[in-house]
Design a protein around this motif. Sequence first.
Motif, PDB file in Angstrom:
ATOM      1  N   ALA A   1      -3.945   4.119  -3.140  1.00  0.00           N
ATOM      2  CA  ALA A   1      -4.201   3.278  -1.967  1.00  0.00           C
ATOM      3  C   ALA A   1      -5.061   3.987  -0.923  1.00  0.00           C
ATOM      4  CB  ALA A   1      -2.873   2.833  -1.356  1.00  0.00           C
ATOM      5  N   ASN A   2      -4.791   5.268  -0.693  1.00  0.00           N
ATOM      6  CA  ASN A   2      -5.542   6.017   0.315  1.00  0.00           C
ATOM      7  C   ASN A   2      -5.925   7.383  -0.247  1.00  0.00           C
ATOM      8  OD1 ASN A   2      -6.688   7.125   2.592  1.00  0.00           O
ATOM      9  ND2 ASN A   2      -4.738   7.504   3.622  1.00  0.00           N
TER      10      ASN A   2
ATOM     11  N   GLY B   1       0.818  -1.213   0.000  1.00  0.00           N
ATOM     12  CA  GLY B   1       0.000   0.000   0.000  1.00  0.00           C
ATOM     13  C   GLY B   1       0.842   1.248   0.000  1.00  0.00           C
ATOM     14  N   GLY B   2       0.186   2.380  -0.086  1.00  0.00           N
ATOM     15  CA  GLY B   2       0.883   3.649  -0.291  1.00  0.00           C
ATOM     16  C   GLY B   2       1.482   4.229   0.975  1.00  0.00           C
TER      17      GLY B   2
ATOM     18  N   PHE C   1      -1.011  -5.572   6.750  1.00  0.00           N
ATOM     19  CA  PHE C   1      -0.429  -5.105   5.491  1.00  0.00           C
ATOM     20  C   PHE C   1       1.047  -5.450   5.341  1.00  0.00           C
ATOM     21  CE2 PHE C   1      -3.491  -1.322   4.498  1.00  0.00           C
ATOM     22  CZ  PHE C   1      -4.528  -2.235   4.336  1.00  0.00           C
TER      23      PHE C   1
ATOM     24  N   ASP D   1      -6.256   0.862  -6.343  1.00  0.00           N
ATOM     25  CA  ASP D   1      -4.909   1.369  -6.613  1.00  0.00           C
ATOM     26  C   ASP D   1      -4.390   0.829  -7.943  1.00  0.00           C
ATOM     27  OD1 ASP D   1      -2.599   2.759  -6.137  1.00  0.00           O
ATOM     28  OD2 ASP D   1      -1.761   1.313  -4.722  1.00  0.00           O
TER      29      ASP D   1
END
Length: 367
Positions: free
Chosen positions: A260-261, A54-55, A178, A283
């Motif tokens: 991602a967010n 993820g970011g 994650f 994403d």
Amino acid sequence: MSSDSEIKFNYSLAPLSYFYGLGVRIRNKLFDAGILPSERFPVPVICVGNLAAGGTGKTPHTEYIIRLLQRRYRIAVLSRGYKRKTTGYILATPHNTSSDIGDEPYQILQKFPDITLAVDADRRRGIRNLLELPEDKRPDVILLDDGFQHRYVKPSFAIILTDYHRRFNFDKLLPMGFLREPIEAIRRTDMVIVTKCEKDLKPIEYRIMEEDMHLLAHQQVFFTRVVYSDLKPVFPKVASPRVLRDIRRNDEVLAISAIANPAPFEEEIKRYSKKVHCANFPDHHDFTKKDFKDLTEVFNTMVSSEKLIVVTEKDAARIQNNPHFPEEWKGVIYTLPISIVFHGKRENFDEILIKHIETIRRKGFTE
């Protein structure tokens, strides 16, 4: 500050996380024992990665390092080129698209056309090819984008990024959490950067975060936050520049994101307009003809006299060469650029990297 009690986990997946972690630990032990080989190279190889999927902000941090170093050294960025539609080693040129090299490398290439950029899932092969370039193009420094888990390459300096809101020491292994690797893998890094920090953190909060990570004495810790710049036309030959603060409260904005967010991106736009229509996609989403049709329908329902479309830089890289992109959007679509600023000690960060590079160039890479 976030803690393990505030992060949501899917505990039903704990058995899968256990076996995943077992496999990763065995693999790491094989590398540590030299049974699986890690290759070192005769130039500084700086890895910017993370422990979590993820970011965490790798691209803006990589861009910061490029800006820091590009006037002193010939820089090459080597990326896997995630979600590209090609395979093997590609030395990027201005003619490549995001489909050729991936959206994040394409974004970097657009911003820094004078650096060398290559993509290859096999990082060893990628570095070897870069070092075989003619002498006047051969890189002095290689930035390895998201290569921390690619242990076949031994970086000369490793930087791990961790999101302030989901720091590695409070996370759990995939798929329950994650983490790509167990927390103890942090011992392989030289530096940790806590990203996306809140603007008004107190000094004691920094100290608590450092203590919670239980790092080794030589491992440096830095803290950064994201800042947004003014809007930038995706098609500058068609659209006029826009100043973010000139967006009025009643202007309607279609905010499109496939990251991602997306929450911080959307919140920034909502600071200016009270009529923001948010369209979120997974994403690295590859926008389809139907996606653009649906988004056009949303845009056409917007009735303000002033309306525009805002996308992230990563999404702009992906959609501007998309064959299904609506021609009528070109005059109203903008990106919201981001960069990072350090919470103190920025000069220390710069000095550490430059000192490391000069040491490697002078003495070579030693353990």
